[in-house]
Write a protein that holds these residues in place. Structure first.
Motif, PDB file in Angstrom:
ATOM      1  N   VAL A 101       0.798  -1.226   0.000  1.00  0.00           N
ATOM      2  CA  VAL A 101       0.000   0.000   0.000  1.00  0.00           C
ATOM      3  C   VAL A 101       0.830   1.275   0.000  1.00  0.00           C
ATOM      4  CG1 VAL A 101      -1.869  -1.178   1.196  1.00  0.00           C
ATOM      5  CG2 VAL A 101      -0.206   0.114   2.523  1.00  0.00           C
ATOM      6  N   TYR A 104       0.065   3.279  -3.752  1.00  0.00           N
ATOM      7  CA  TYR A 104      -1.282   3.691  -4.136  1.00  0.00           C
ATOM      8  C   TYR A 104      -2.077   4.298  -2.987  1.00  0.00           C
ATOM      9  CZ  TYR A 104      -3.588  -0.474  -2.102  1.00  0.00           C
ATOM     10  OH  TYR A 104      -4.071  -1.424  -1.255  1.00  0.00           O
ATOM     11  N   LEU A 105      -1.731   3.970  -1.740  1.00  0.00           N
ATOM     12  CA  LEU A 105      -2.491   4.515  -0.614  1.00  0.00           C
ATOM     13  C   LEU A 105      -1.837   5.748   0.001  1.00  0.00           C
ATOM     14  CD1 LEU A 105      -4.795   4.346   1.459  1.00  0.00           C
ATOM     15  CD2 LEU A 105      -3.362   2.805   2.798  1.00  0.00           C
ATOM     16  N   GLU A 163     -10.020  -4.585   1.517  1.00  0.00           N
ATOM     17  CA  GLU A 163      -9.681  -4.761   0.111  1.00  0.00           C
ATOM     18  C   GLU A 163      -9.754  -6.240  -0.264  1.00  0.00           C
ATOM     19  OE1 GLU A 163      -5.745  -3.340  -0.576  1.00  0.00           O
ATOM     20  OE2 GLU A 163      -4.787  -4.910   0.589  1.00  0.00           O
ATOM     21  N   TYR A 247      -3.910  -0.144  -9.452  1.00  0.00           N
ATOM     22  CA  TYR A 247      -3.048   1.041  -9.392  1.00  0.00           C
ATOM     23  C   TYR A 247      -1.902   0.941 -10.395  1.00  0.00           C
ATOM     24  CZ  TYR A 247       0.413   4.371  -7.679  1.00  0.00           C
ATOM     25  OH  TYR A 247       1.348   5.377  -7.588  1.00  0.00           O
ATOM     26  N   ILE A 292      -8.685   8.280   1.979  1.00  0.00           N
ATOM     27  CA  ILE A 292      -9.365   7.014   1.734  1.00  0.00           C
ATOM     28  C   ILE A 292     -10.848   7.223   1.459  1.00  0.00           C
ATOM     29  CG2 ILE A 292     -10.072   4.830   2.809  1.00  0.00           C
ATOM     30  CD1 ILE A 292      -7.335   4.970   4.282  1.00  0.00           C
ATOM     31  N   PHE A 297     -10.949   3.360  -2.061  1.00  0.00           N
ATOM     32  CA  PHE A 297     -10.444   2.304  -1.202  1.00  0.00           C
ATOM     33  C   PHE A 297     -11.419   1.911  -0.107  1.00  0.00           C
ATOM     34  CE2 PHE A 297      -6.695   4.841  -2.530  1.00  0.00           C
ATOM     35  CZ  PHE A 297      -6.227   3.911  -3.424  1.00  0.00           C
TER      36      PHE A 297
END
Length: 298
Positions: A101, A104-105, A163, A247, A292, A297
């Motif tokens: 993560v 992309y996070l 997820e 992503y 988020i 997500f």
């Protein structure tokens, strides 16, 4: 008992080797031995059993190590509380995040935080779950992005999002034509998976066990990038978080949802229990949660 002695003691506990510990501390080995001897004299018990060239923590040593971490934890708490008086004009924030993560996070939140508070030194490390736990407990990290549920009683967590895992297959693979596939694909299809010490692999193994088989990958690799490269070269299929696969959007790979069963993991923010969350930690957490909620997500 001096803080310097406790610092030396902690490093020696990590290395269990006087020469290596001395090199890590930047001091001479005799100086380290002398400080440890003084510490043992003050404690009144040996802290290490010295068997040949090996050093093993005694029960007294294990007890002192636990409390030593708490001592430095309290010191870091004091520093955080004092620096908070200066707002977010200075300070540090160290974050350990799951490798899956980091990009992309965290990237959007890291950029926003740095732009808003450029004088706060921000460090983000991609780590395995166990290393994040260790970093939090040893006060080397302020926050961790980990899989939930937590596996340590001295840590607390805030759930972020769930997820799904998904198959990734070469674009010309037979399963790439499917809308969704069963986990049974792993029984008859060559695969590249993370090693069994990784949380995601353990999740996959458990679901396979419930279906009465064990995955037998042709390759085990420790990074997402290397696994994706092997899949794109046609070596086999893999299972990774769908959000990560979406992503990277690799044109040589097709992402196929898993059904029968759907495999879901939960991601959260972890921090040490009873830790004073400094202003930087709280602001970063708030920004991450907003990111988020504003993205896909949730």
């Amino acid at each position: 008992m001096e803080l310097k002695q406790l610092e030396y003691f902690i490093v020696l506990c990590q290395e269990l080797h006087f020469t290596r510990a001395a090199e890590k501390l930047g001091i001479a080995q005799p100086s380290l031995s002398q400080q440890i001897s003084l510490l043992e004299h003050e404690v009144g018990m040996p802290l290490f059993d010295r068997i040949g060239k090996k050093n093993i923590l005694t029960d007294a040593g294990k007890t002192l190590l636990h409390h030593s971490y708490n001592v430095f934890h309290e010191i870091s708490q004091a520093r955080a509380a004092i620096s908070e008086l200066q707002g977010l004009e200075r300070g540090t924030l160290k974050i350990g995040s799951l490798l899956t993560v980091v990009n992309y996070l965290l990237s959007p939140t890291v950029i926003r935080f740095h732009n808003a508070y450029p004088n706060v030194e921000l460090s983000v490390q991609g780590l395995r779950t166990g290393d994040i736990y260790k970093g939090l407990l040893q006060n080397e990290l302020d926050l961790g992005i980990v899989f939930l549920p937590l596996e340590h009683e001295d840590l607390e967590a805030i759930p972020l999002y769930k997820e799904d895992l998904a198959f990734a297959a070469p674009i010309d693979h037979i399963i790439a034509k499917e809308v969704c596939v069963s986990l049974q694909v792993l029984k008859e299809t060559p695969s590249i998976l993370l090693p069994e010490t990784y949380f995601l692999r353990q999740v996959v193994n458990e679901q396979c066990r419930l279906m009465n088989f064990a995955p037998k990958p042709v390759l085990e690799m420790t990074t997402m990038e290397s696994i994706i490269q092997m899949v794109s070269k046609g070596v086999g299929v893999t299972i990774l978080p769908k959000a990560y696969l979406d992503y990277i959007d690799n044109i040589h790979i097709k992402t196929i949802p898993i059904q029968d069963p759907v495999i879901t993991t939960q991601i959260g923010i972890a921090y040490r229990k009873n830790k004073h969350l400094c202003a930087a930690s709280r602001v970063f957490m708030d920004q991450l949660i907003k990111t988020i909620k504003g993205e896909r997500f949730n």
